[in-house]
Enzyme design. Structure first.
Site, mmCIF file in Angstrom:
data_model
loop_
_atom_site.group_PDB
_atom_site.id
_atom_site.type_symbol
_atom_site.label_atom_id
_atom_site.label_comp_id
_atom_site.label_asym_id
_atom_site.label_seq_id
_atom_site.Cartn_x
_atom_site.Cartn_y
_atom_site.Cartn_z
ATOM 1 N N GLY A 1 0.788 -1.229 0.000
ATOM 2 C CA GLY A 1 0.000 0.000 0.000
ATOM 3 C C GLY A 1 0.824 1.285 0.000
ATOM 4 N N THR B 1 2.053 3.077 -2.553
ATOM 5 C CA THR B 1 1.592 4.069 -3.521
ATOM 6 C C THR B 1 0.284 4.698 -3.061
ATOM 7 O OG1 THR B 1 2.758 2.960 -5.284
ATOM 8 C CG2 THR B 1 0.933 4.396 -5.941
ATOM 9 N N TYR C 1 12.225 -9.514 -3.288
ATOM 10 C CA TYR C 1 12.474 -8.342 -2.437
ATOM 11 C C TYR C 1 12.646 -8.769 -0.986
ATOM 12 C CZ TYR C 1 11.569 -4.764 -5.962
ATOM 13 O OH TYR C 1 11.660 -3.932 -7.039
ATOM 14 N N ARG D 1 -25.638 20.637 -0.185
ATOM 15 C CA ARG D 1 -25.930 21.919 0.452
ATOM 16 C C ARG D 1 -27.270 21.777 1.161
ATOM 17 N NH1 ARG D 1 -25.359 26.467 -4.104
ATOM 18 N NH2 ARG D 1 -25.900 27.867 -2.373
ATOM 19 N N HIS D 2 -27.545 22.670 2.085
ATOM 20 C CA HIS D 2 -28.869 22.755 2.703
ATOM 21 C C HIS D 2 -29.901 23.057 1.618
ATOM 22 C CE1 HIS D 2 -28.395 27.005 1.950
ATOM 23 N NE2 HIS D 2 -27.154 26.880 2.432
ATOM 24 N N ASN E 1 -31.044 32.632 -0.130
ATOM 25 C CA ASN E 1 -30.687 32.135 -1.472
ATOM 26 C C ASN E 1 -31.648 32.712 -2.499
ATOM 27 O OD1 ASN E 1 -29.949 28.811 -0.210
ATOM 28 N ND2 ASN E 1 -28.491 30.404 -0.801
ATOM 29 N N ARG F 1 -30.217 26.618 8.565
ATOM 30 C CA ARG F 1 -30.627 26.032 7.290
ATOM 31 C C ARG F 1 -30.121 24.600 7.100
ATOM 32 N NH1 ARG F 1 -27.131 30.407 6.701
ATOM 33 N NH2 ARG F 1 -25.460 30.373 5.137
ATOM 34 N N GLU G 1 -20.829 28.298 6.942
ATOM 35 C CA GLU G 1 -20.495 28.915 5.648
ATOM 36 C C GLU G 1 -19.382 29.953 5.814
ATOM 37 O OE1 GLU G 1 -19.893 28.680 2.882
ATOM 38 O OE2 GLU G 1 -21.518 29.189 1.500
ATOM 39 N N PHE H 1 -15.503 44.279 -4.083
ATOM 40 C CA PHE H 1 -16.130 43.420 -5.087
ATOM 41 C C PHE H 1 -15.110 43.052 -6.164
ATOM 42 C CE2 PHE H 1 -18.699 42.317 -8.743
ATOM 43 C CZ PHE H 1 -19.688 41.525 -8.168
ATOM 44 N N ARG I 1 -12.293 40.703 -4.880
ATOM 45 C CA ARG I 1 -12.739 39.306 -4.792
ATOM 46 C C ARG I 1 -12.822 38.681 -6.180
ATOM 47 N NH1 ARG I 1 -17.443 35.671 -3.377
ATOM 48 N NH2 ARG I 1 -16.477 34.316 -1.833
ATOM 49 N N TYR J 1 -11.462 31.961 1.180
ATOM 50 C CA TYR J 1 -11.532 30.519 0.914
ATOM 51 C C TYR J 1 -10.360 29.797 1.569
ATOM 52 C CZ TYR J 1 -15.577 29.970 -2.116
ATOM 53 O OH TYR J 1 -16.869 29.875 -2.588
ATOM 54 N N HIS K 1 -22.631 24.019 3.296
ATOM 55 C CA HIS K 1 -22.833 25.245 2.513
ATOM 56 C C HIS K 1 -21.923 25.257 1.292
ATOM 57 C CE1 HIS K 1 -24.890 26.886 6.109
ATOM 58 N NE2 HIS K 1 -24.002 26.118 6.737
HETATM 59 O O1 F6P Z 1 -25.095 32.293 -1.774
HETATM 60 C C1 F6P Z 1 -25.059 31.249 -0.884
HETATM 61 C C2 F6P Z 1 -23.703 31.151 -0.202
HETATM 62 O O2 F6P Z 1 -23.696 30.000 0.592
HETATM 63 C C3 F6P Z 1 -23.323 32.373 0.637
HETATM 64 O O3 F6P Z 1 -23.811 32.332 1.967
HETATM 65 C C4 F6P Z 1 -21.830 32.386 0.524
HETATM 66 O O4 F6P Z 1 -21.260 33.629 0.857
HETATM 67 C C5 F6P Z 1 -21.656 32.012 -0.918
HETATM 68 O O5 F6P Z 1 -22.666 31.054 -1.186
HETATM 69 C C6 F6P Z 1 -20.329 31.408 -1.253
HETATM 70 O O6 F6P Z 1 -20.181 31.350 -2.663
HETATM 71 P P1 F6P Z 1 -19.285 32.421 -3.434
HETATM 72 O O7 F6P Z 1 -17.932 32.285 -2.828
HETATM 73 O O8 F6P Z 1 -19.309 31.957 -4.863
HETATM 74 O O9 F6P Z 1 -19.816 33.778 -3.239
#
Ligand code: F6P
Length: 395
Positions: free
Chosen positions: A8, A10, A154, A209-210, A216, A258, A278, A300, A303, A318, A344
């Site tokens: 095992g 590898t 071996y 996911r929930h 949403n 959720r 989340e 914005f 990101r 992330y 999430h």
């Molecule tokens: O939109 C739902 C969700 O779970 C948010 O609560 C969260 O911020 C987002 O998705 C994460 O996805 P992204 O990183 O693509 O914004």
């Protein structure tokens, strides 16, 4: 790696590589057997591996050095952890390798895999070795005989790692017993802990996911909203699907409403994990993506440019999410029963990337739609995947 064939090695090497890569460590496996197959062709009879066969010995040494050179070259170009995957069963071979590695400033840890359980060896030969190009088209019983003869060669020259050789981890019977000698530093310690949790019992890991939440529906991030009507319908479909499957999984949820509302109709006990919450959107929590773009255009854009590393003001990135999921990964590795994770989008992207061996750069973009159950079954190195879309159904 150190150990006789079919122990095992590898499997361990690839699993460790997947884990370290997921943590963001530049890791690569160098498998000497692949060099042999590529350079000398896949069909080498057992006598090629006889330690008394001088030609075979020289050829195997050449392949070992070629893999070593490639690995050293890779370190020179920024590699962080190289896994040198070969039998390395003699002290002389290990000394030669370790000397060259140390001369390049590398720290060496031997990972020795020992199997005392005959059934594990037999199943390893039948499940993995017979599918290798070495035995394509060969009668399975003849192939097993040949492979056992290879192992015997071996065995005749095998010298287990000694304390005087430096740092090592010896894993006996896939984690039944683990011996660690002179293990120092962060990564070697993570390595030992990871190896202690590995097993090869087949079981499924289901991710979803929930159900749809009221946020949403409005395209709002974060918060702790309840499920929408459709989300509740999904919770019922999921419960029905799980019941019909006959699988009684352990159920893990986050601390957010959720996920727990989604788990309730299952009628199974569920465990709450804060690490499964989340991604924390910080100052943007409860805003819509449109509001973020208008009110915080700099954020914005930042990101959009680097979604993996971007950290919400007073929130998370992330990369932060990946780091906090490490205990979940260890528990998933340790668990032998099926597990259903209800969590999430961002969190599941990170877990999915680990299970499917996807690079960190892909994590923020992996598709994880609502109302879809992802059924993953670990096979040798990654997972097989089936996605089931579940139409919301009201009770
Ligand atoms: O939109 C739902 C969700 O779970 C948010 O609560 C969260 O911020 C987002 O998705 C994460 O996805 P992204 O990183 O693509 O914004």
């Amino acid at each position: 790696m150190v150990g006789l064939p079919a122990r095992g090695k590898t499997h361990m090497a690839r699993r460790v590589a997947r884990y370290l890569r997921w943590l963001g460590v530049r890791t690569q496996v160098f498998n000497v057997g692949n060099y042999r197959r590529q350079v000398l062709g896949p069909r080498q009879p057992a006598r090629f591996f006889d330690p008394d066969n001088a030609d075979g010995r020289a050829a195997r040494r050449r392949m070992a050095l070629q893999a070593l050179d490639d690995m050293l070259g890779w370190f020179a170009s920024g590699g962080e952890v190289g896994i040198y995957d070969a039998t390395n069963t003699t002290a002389a071979r290990r000394e030669m390798l370790a000397k060259r590695m140390r001369a390049h400033g590398l720290d060496v840890v031997f990972v020795e895999s020992v199997c005392e359980d005959e059934s594990v060896i037999e199943s390893n030969i039948r499940q993995t070795k017979l599918h290798m190009p070495d035995y394509a088209g060969v009668d399975p019983d003849a192939a097993v005989r040949d492979f056992r003869a290879r192992i015997a060669h071996y065995e005749s020259a095998y010298e287990p790692v000694e304390e005087s050789e430096g740092s090592y981890v010896r894993v006996i019977d896939v984690g039944r017993k683990v011996v660690a000698h002179r293990i120092q530093g962060y990564l070697p310690s993570r390595l030992v802990y990871f190896l202690m949790n590995l097993h090869v019992v087949p079981r499924s890991i289901w991710l979803t996911r929930h159900g749809q939440s009221t946020f949403n529906r409005e395209n709002r991030v974060g918060g702790d909203p309840p499920l929408s009507e459709a989300g509740l319908g999904f919770a019922h479909s999921l419960a029905e699907h799980v019941r019909e499957s006959g699988v009684r999984p352990r159920v893990w949820v986050s601390t957010l409403r959720r996920t727990q509302m989604t788990a309730e109709p299952l009628g199974l006990p569920f465990e709450e994990w804060r690490s499964l919450d989340e991604i924390d959107a910080g100052d943007c929590d409860a805003m819509t993506y449109g509001e973020i773009r208008e009110q915080m255009p700099v954020d914005f854009e930042a990101r959009r440019k680097d979604k993996l590393a971007y950290r919400y003001p007073r929130g998370e990135s992330y990369l932060d999410v990946v780091r906090r999921l490490e205990p979940v990964i260890f528990e998933l590795e340790r668990e032998r029963r099926p597990v259903l994770v209800i969590a999430h989008q961002a969190v599941l992207r990170a877990l999915y990337a680990y299970l499917m061996d996807r690079p960190p750069s892909e994590v923020p973009y992996l598709p994880v739609p609502l109302h879809t159950l992802m059924k993953l079954t670990p096979i040798t190195y990654a997972c097989e995947e089936v996605r089931v879309e579940l139409e919301p159904r009201l009770a």
